[in-house]
Design a protein around this motif. Structure first.
Motif, PDB file in Angstrom:
ATOM      1  N   GLN A 142      49.114  49.152  36.287  1.00  0.00           N
ATOM      2  CA  GLN A 142      47.912  49.853  35.806  1.00  0.00           C
ATOM      3  C   GLN A 142      46.829  48.866  35.373  1.00  0.00           C
ATOM      4  OE1 GLN A 142      47.207  53.088  36.036  1.00  0.00           O
ATOM      5  NE2 GLN A 142      49.146  53.196  37.139  1.00  0.00           N
ATOM      6  N   LYS A 143      47.234  47.780  34.716  1.00  0.00           N
ATOM      7  CA  LYS A 143      46.259  46.766  34.300  1.00  0.00           C
ATOM      8  C   LYS A 143      45.616  46.096  35.507  1.00  0.00           C
ATOM      9  CE  LYS A 143      48.370  45.638  29.865  1.00  0.00           C
ATOM     10  NZ  LYS A 143      49.056  44.622  29.066  1.00  0.00           N
ATOM     11  N   ILE A 144      46.412  45.801  36.516  1.00  0.00           N
ATOM     12  CA  ILE A 144      45.880  45.165  37.719  1.00  0.00           C
ATOM     13  C   ILE A 144      44.911  46.109  38.431  1.00  0.00           C
ATOM     14  CG2 ILE A 144      46.490  44.322  40.028  1.00  0.00           C
ATOM     15  CD1 ILE A 144      49.098  43.255  38.750  1.00  0.00           C
ATOM     16  N   ILE A 145      45.245  47.393  38.469  1.00  0.00           N
ATOM     17  CA  ILE A 145      44.347  48.381  39.085  1.00  0.00           C
ATOM     18  C   ILE A 145      43.046  48.460  38.307  1.00  0.00           C
ATOM     19  CG2 ILE A 145      44.048  50.863  39.519  1.00  0.00           C
ATOM     20  CD1 ILE A 145      47.060  50.919  40.238  1.00  0.00           C
ATOM     21  N   ARG A 146      43.124  48.433  36.972  1.00  0.00           N
ATOM     22  CA  ARG A 146      41.904  48.453  36.149  1.00  0.00           C
ATOM     23  C   ARG A 146      41.033  47.236  36.432  1.00  0.00           C
ATOM     24  NH1 ARG A 146      44.165  48.686  30.900  1.00  0.00           N
ATOM     25  NH2 ARG A 146      45.770  50.188  31.365  1.00  0.00           N
ATOM     26  N   TYR A 147      41.652  46.070  36.555  1.00  0.00           N
ATOM     27  CA  TYR A 147      40.896  44.855  36.884  1.00  0.00           C
ATOM     28  C   TYR A 147      40.185  45.011  38.219  1.00  0.00           C
ATOM     29  CZ  TYR A 147      42.347  41.569  33.217  1.00  0.00           C
ATOM     30  OH  TYR A 147      42.500  40.907  32.028  1.00  0.00           O
TER      31      TYR A 147
ATOM     32  N   GLU B  70      39.257  47.775  39.690  1.00  0.00           N
ATOM     33  CA  GLU B  70      38.186  48.765  39.575  1.00  0.00           C
ATOM     34  C   GLU B  70      36.942  48.168  38.952  1.00  0.00           C
ATOM     35  OE1 GLU B  70      40.135  51.834  37.359  1.00  0.00           O
ATOM     36  OE2 GLU B  70      41.009  52.752  39.165  1.00  0.00           O
ATOM     37  N   MET B  71      37.126  47.129  38.112  1.00  0.00           N
ATOM     38  CA  MET B  71      35.985  46.442  37.490  1.00  0.00           C
ATOM     39  C   MET B  71      35.521  45.266  38.340  1.00  0.00           C
ATOM     40  SD  MET B  71      36.979  46.524  33.422  1.00  0.00           S
ATOM     41  CE  MET B  71      38.431  45.513  33.598  1.00  0.00           C
ATOM     42  N   ASP B  72      36.080  45.134  39.542  1.00  0.00           N
ATOM     43  CA  ASP B  72      35.749  44.043  40.471  1.00  0.00           C
ATOM     44  C   ASP B  72      36.021  42.663  39.882  1.00  0.00           C
ATOM     45  OD1 ASP B  72      35.028  45.709  42.556  1.00  0.00           O
ATOM     46  OD2 ASP B  72      32.956  45.883  41.849  1.00  0.00           O
ATOM     47  N   LEU B  73      37.071  42.570  39.085  1.00  0.00           N
ATOM     48  CA  LEU B  73      37.501  41.285  38.538  1.00  0.00           C
ATOM     49  C   LEU B  73      38.706  40.799  39.342  1.00  0.00           C
ATOM     50  CD1 LEU B  73      37.330  42.061  34.730  1.00  0.00           C
ATOM     51  CD2 LEU B  73      35.768  40.624  36.031  1.00  0.00           C
ATOM     52  N   PRO B  74      38.652  39.577  39.825  1.00  0.00           N
ATOM     53  CA  PRO B  74      39.804  39.074  40.583  1.00  0.00           C
ATOM     54  C   PRO B  74      40.974  38.778  39.646  1.00  0.00           C
ATOM     55  CG  PRO B  74      38.189  37.337  40.297  1.00  0.00           C
ATOM     56  CD  PRO B  74      37.571  38.604  39.746  1.00  0.00           C
ATOM     57  N   VAL B  75      42.168  39.065  40.121  1.00  0.00           N
ATOM     58  CA  VAL B  75      43.377  38.766  39.347  1.00  0.00           C
ATOM     59  C   VAL B  75      43.968  37.490  39.931  1.00  0.00           C
ATOM     60  CG1 VAL B  75      45.638  39.570  38.623  1.00  0.00           C
ATOM     61  CG2 VAL B  75      43.773  41.197  38.869  1.00  0.00           C
ATOM     62  N   THR B  76      43.701  36.394  39.257  1.00  0.00           N
ATOM     63  CA  THR B  76      44.209  35.097  39.705  1.00  0.00           C
ATOM     64  C   THR B  76      45.657  34.946  39.234  1.00  0.00           C
ATOM     65  OG1 THR B  76      43.471  33.995  37.686  1.00  0.00           O
ATOM     66  CG2 THR B  76      41.887  34.100  39.519  1.00  0.00           C
ATOM     67  N   PRO B  77      46.373  34.008  39.814  1.00  0.00           N
ATOM     68  CA  PRO B  77      47.750  33.783  39.339  1.00  0.00           C
ATOM     69  C   PRO B  77      47.816  33.485  37.836  1.00  0.00           C
ATOM     70  CG  PRO B  77      47.417  32.677  41.420  1.00  0.00           C
ATOM     71  CD  PRO B  77      46.075  33.204  40.996  1.00  0.00           C
ATOM     72  N   ARG B  78      46.826  32.780  37.333  1.00  0.00           N
ATOM     73  CA  ARG B  78      46.809  32.455  35.899  1.00  0.00           C
ATOM     74  C   ARG B  78      46.662  33.722  35.064  1.00  0.00           C
ATOM     75  NH1 ARG B  78      42.545  28.560  32.734  1.00  0.00           N
ATOM     76  NH2 ARG B  78      43.580  28.715  30.719  1.00  0.00           N
ATOM     77  N   ILE B  79      45.730  34.587  35.452  1.00  0.00           N
ATOM     78  CA  ILE B  79      45.534  35.847  34.718  1.00  0.00           C
ATOM     79  C   ILE B  79      46.793  36.708  34.814  1.00  0.00           C
ATOM     80  CG2 ILE B  79      44.242  38.022  34.720  1.00  0.00           C
ATOM     81  CD1 ILE B  79      41.770  36.403  35.551  1.00  0.00           C
TER      82      ILE B  79
END
Length: 92
Positions: free
Chosen positions: A70-75, A77-86
Motif C-alpha cells: 500500500q505504501k509503494i502504491i501511494r508513492y 500515485e504521488m509520482d515518487l520513485p521508490v528506490t532500493p534505499r527508500i
C-alpha cells in the motif's frame, strides 16, 4: 537446468511424519517409501509443522507485506520513485 528440489508433496510429508509418530515405520523406511528425505521428516517432527516450505523464512509477515504494498502504491500515485534505499527504509 536448475536442480530439482522437494519433489515430494505436502501429503507425502504428512503421511511420512504420521507414520513415524505412530511408530509403524522407522524414519529410514518411511523416507524410502514416501520419498521424503529422512532429515526433512526429522525436522518436521521436531518443529511440529506439517507445512511444506523451501528456502529461508520471510522477513515480513502477510500483514506487513500488504502494508508495504500500500505504501509503494501511494508513492507511485504521488509520482515518487521508490528506490532500493527508500524500499529498505520502508521495510525496516
Amino acid at each position: 537446468m536448475p536442480p530439482k528440489r522437494a519433489l515430494w508433496s505436502e501429503d507425502d510429508l504428512i503421511a511420512a511424519v504420521r507414520a513415524v509418530q505412530r511408530g509403524t515405520l522407522s524414519s529410514y523406511k518411511t523416507a524410502e517409501i514416501y520419498r521424503v528425505p529422512r532429515r526433512t521428516i526429522r525436522n518436521h517432527l521436531q518443529s511440529g509443522s506439517l507445512k511444506k516450505s523451501l528456502g529461508r523464512k520471510p522477513i515480513l509477515n502477510d500483514e506487513e507485506e500488504a502494508q508495504l504494498v500500500q505504501k509503494i502504491i501511494r508513492y507511485s500515485e504521488m509520482d515518487l520513485p521508490v528506490t532500493p534505499r527508500i524500499l529498505r527504509q520502508l521495510v525496516y
